[in-house]
Design an enzyme around this catalytic site. Structure first.
Site, PDB file in Angstrom:
ATOM      1  N   THR A   1       0.909  -1.123   0.000  1.00 21.43           N
ATOM      2  CA  THR A   1       0.000   0.000   0.000  1.00 21.43           C
ATOM      3  C   THR A   1       0.951   1.174   0.000  1.00 21.43           C
ATOM      4  O   THR A   1       2.145   0.996   0.155  1.00 21.43           O
ATOM      5  CB  THR A   1      -0.820  -0.123   1.295  1.00 21.43           C
ATOM      6  OG1 THR A   1      -1.566  -1.328   1.191  1.00 21.43           O
ATOM      7  CG2 THR A   1      -1.720   1.051   1.567  1.00 21.43           C
TER       8      THR A   1
ATOM      9  N   GLY B   1       1.599  -1.508   4.676  1.00 18.39           N
ATOM     10  CA  GLY B   1       2.047  -2.654   5.469  1.00 18.39           C
ATOM     11  C   GLY B   1       0.969  -3.665   5.809  1.00 18.39           C
ATOM     12  O   GLY B   1       1.130  -4.432   6.765  1.00 18.39           O
TER      13      GLY B   1
HETATM   14  N1  GLY Z   1      -5.339  -4.111   1.396  1.00 24.32           N
HETATM   15  C1  GLY Z   1      -4.860  -3.869   2.693  1.00 24.32           C
HETATM   16  C2  GLY Z   1      -5.790  -3.091   3.530  1.00 24.32           C
HETATM   17  O1  GLY Z   1      -6.638  -2.405   2.994  1.00 24.32           O
HETATM   18  O2  GLY Z   1      -5.734  -3.156   4.717  1.00 24.32           O
END
Ligand code: GLY
Length: 592
Positions: free
Chosen positions: A404, A496
């Site tokens: 992310t 993360g």
């Molecule tokens: N895709 C990771 C989150 O949204 O927590």
């Protein structure tokens, strides 16, 4: 204490981006340089002779992001007089080009905005939504087992992207510039190309096998002969430039209607998925009420559901406030012990209560109450770890994801933005929709594909997070603004996966409990526990003696890779500060 001006020239790396504007009033009384050189009472949270890491300084505004070119684009917008939102949108589009593993227009995310004039904090939810035809058991085989390939690397993995709607909503309501102005740098970068960096080349090498499965992806990210681009070579993305130029011309409609929506829907269906053109038209980014809490007198404003980030950040802070953390010491065995116990309990609640608030009722008030924090703190035995198998979500409340990217921004007007967005995994599903240059997310894996079955981050979900038509999958993204006396103090966030919430927690504690400047707060060794699996994950840098003490208390300690990439910006009476996590190579904090 004397201020070493050399500190000011030291660049720090940024991994996420946040923007904050600083009130011009703040600086109008005397020249800043003069203030700096003559002020011997600088906040110890910013400068200390004992610090080994220092943030970068600027007089007006600051951008901290995970990629240097995107940071520069944000700073350019601020210099042109744009506000933090203008810069945040420009950085968001730029990262889709320069950091394709996480920056995106084919994914989704969350943005926290602090508006100085109105003294108001807004939470914008642009999380992906499940397609209309999605249903609870769509990832199960005929025996009822969850098939992870379907929710991760398949057309079914793709949720309706939210990024473009979210960025456009922010710009149209809270920005001052046109779409054309803020998206132009991204179009240029995609069309003319960027110089391949070692960081990008390494990450493409790591994902080569997956990306090469799709000819549309392989054609963009690798050379014609299938080889990797080398650092220093030109890397162009003309199809992405075309998709961005449609947004420049038509705004959100340039993505959610017409050519782009058609092409993405076609690519998803061709790969066995469900996304229709009608789904694109049905997508909405929404403004939600920020989750608010306090920690030792500071106010915490963070992201509400469908992210679990804000709720559990506040829950853990409420629990930890019951302990004299500062006296217990940074990363001492006792401090790590109570942090782990707070984390374990919060993630157990996450698995039970959290989901899309448009579908499930979440006891937000109870989970974020001081009463509940005290109740959880009382359960903690200082000598002994609780076993996660003995913990489930608290039945009686007192009342009523690894790629992310995050960026933080402060502008010269006192506004701030904290933005985290993602494709879920590095390069998402790996599928580029033919002719668009757009990588598609695999965010459907953040649903609980089958209650009790872990997702890609090992997180266990329950019924609250089951798949449903037009539902948003639960997230851990935690873009956060910490306020002091009602005004932004610092802005932070990180990528993360499941470690996002605990990483953000530690940056906040490092500043508030341990008086670290934001560069030190980002750099300090981190720990993580998420209830299940019952593992206390720690980075290198925590002493073997401490680990021994933790094991003696019963913790299952494992030393693993570094976690997160925090991008933090801070306001002070002496200027703005930025610190990009040094854990990822391409981060940069820069101000003006
Ligand atoms: N895709 C990771 C989150 O949204 O927590």
């Amino acid at each position: 204490m004397s201020l070493k001006l050399t500190y000011l020239a030291k660049p720090a790396a940024l991994a996420s981006y946040s923007l904050i504007a600083i009130s011009t009033l703040l600086f109008s009384h005397q020249p800043l340089a003069d203030t700096i050189t003559n002020n011997i009472n600088l906040d110890s949270a910013i400068y200390s002779d004992s610090a080994r890491h220092h943030p970068v300084w600027a007089s007006k505004g600051m951008v901290a992001s995970q990629e240097a070119i995107a940071t520069q684009i944000g700073v350019d917008i601020l210099k042109q007089g744009g506000n933090a939102v203008d810069a945040a949108v420009a950085v968001g589009y730029a990262l889709a080009v320069t950091l394709p593993r996480a920056g995106n227009i084919g994914g989704g995310g969350f943005m926290m905005v602090y508006l100085a004039k109105e003294n108001r904090t807004i939470a914008i939810d642009y999380r992906e939504m499940a397609p209309s035809k999605a249903h609870r058991d769509m990832f199960l085989d005929k025996y009822g087992n969850a098939v992870s390939k379907l929710s991760r690397f398949h057309g079914l993995a793709v949720g309706i992207p939210g990024t473009v709607m979210g960025l456009q909503l922010a710009l149209e309501k809270y920005g001052t510039m046109s779409t054309k102005q803020v998206i132009a740098p991204a179009i240029k970068l995609a069309r003319d190309g960027i110089t391949m960096t070692a960081d990008l080349a390494n990450s493409l090498r790591d994902s080569k096998q997956r990306l090469s499965q799709w000819p549309s992806s392989k054609a963009i990210f690798f050379k014609r002969d299938g080889n990797l681009y080398l650092p220093g070579e030109l890397f162009r993305q003309p199809e992405l430039a075309h998709s961005l130029s449609l947004i420049s011309k038509y705004g959100s409609k340039g993505f959610y209607e017409g050519e782009t929506a058609r092409r993405i829907s076609h690519a998803v269906v061709e790969n066995g998925g469900l996304l229709s053109v009608a789904d694109f038209k049905a997508y909405r980014a929404v403004e939600r009420e920020a989750v608010m809490g306090t920690y030792r007198g500071y106010t915490i404003a963070s992201m509400p559901a469908p992210s679990s980030g804000g709720i559990h950040l506040v829950q853990m802070l409420n629990t930890l406030e019951q302990f004299p953390i500062s006296e217990m010491g940074h990363n001492s065995a006792d401090t790590i012990h109570v942090m782990t116990e707070a984390m374990r309990r919060a993630y157990a609640d996450r698995s039970h209560y959290l989901g899309d608030p448009d579908f499930v009722k979440i006891p937000v008030k109870a989970l974020t109450s001081k009463t509940y924090g005290k109740m959880l703190a009382k359960q903690i035995d200082m000598d002994k770890a609780t076993l996660s198998k003995d913990i489930s979500a608290t039945e009686k409340l007192p009342y009523e994801s690894d790629q992310t990217t995050h960026y933080s921004i402060i502008d010269q007007f006192g506004n701030a933005v904290s933005n985290t967005y993602t494709l879920n995994f590095s390069y998402g599903s790996g599928i580029v929709a033919n002719g668009t240059g757009i990588l598609l997310n695999n965010e459907m894996d953040d649903f609980s594909t089958k209650p009790g079955t872990p997702n890609g981050y090992g997180l266990i979900g329950g019924e609250s997070n089951a798949v449903a038509s037009y539902k948003r999958p639960l997230s851990s993204m935690t873009p956060t603004i910490v306020l002091k006396d009602g005004r932004p103090y610092f802005v932070t966030g990180t990528p993360g996966g499941s470690r996002i919430i605990t990483t953000t927690l530690q940056v906040i504690m490092n500043v508030i409990d341990h008086s670290m400047n934001i560069a030190e707060a980002n750099a300090a060794a981190r720990i993580h526990h998420q209830w299940l699996p019952d593992i206390l994950r720690v980075e290198q840098g925590i002493s073997l003696d401490t680990l021994k003490l933790l094991r003696a208390k019963g913790h299952h300690v494992e030393v693993k890779d570094a976690m997160g990439s925090s991008q933090t910006v801070m306001l002070s009476a002496n200027g703005v500060f930025g610190a990009s996590d040094t854990r990822q190579a391409s981060s940069l904090s820069k101000g003006h």
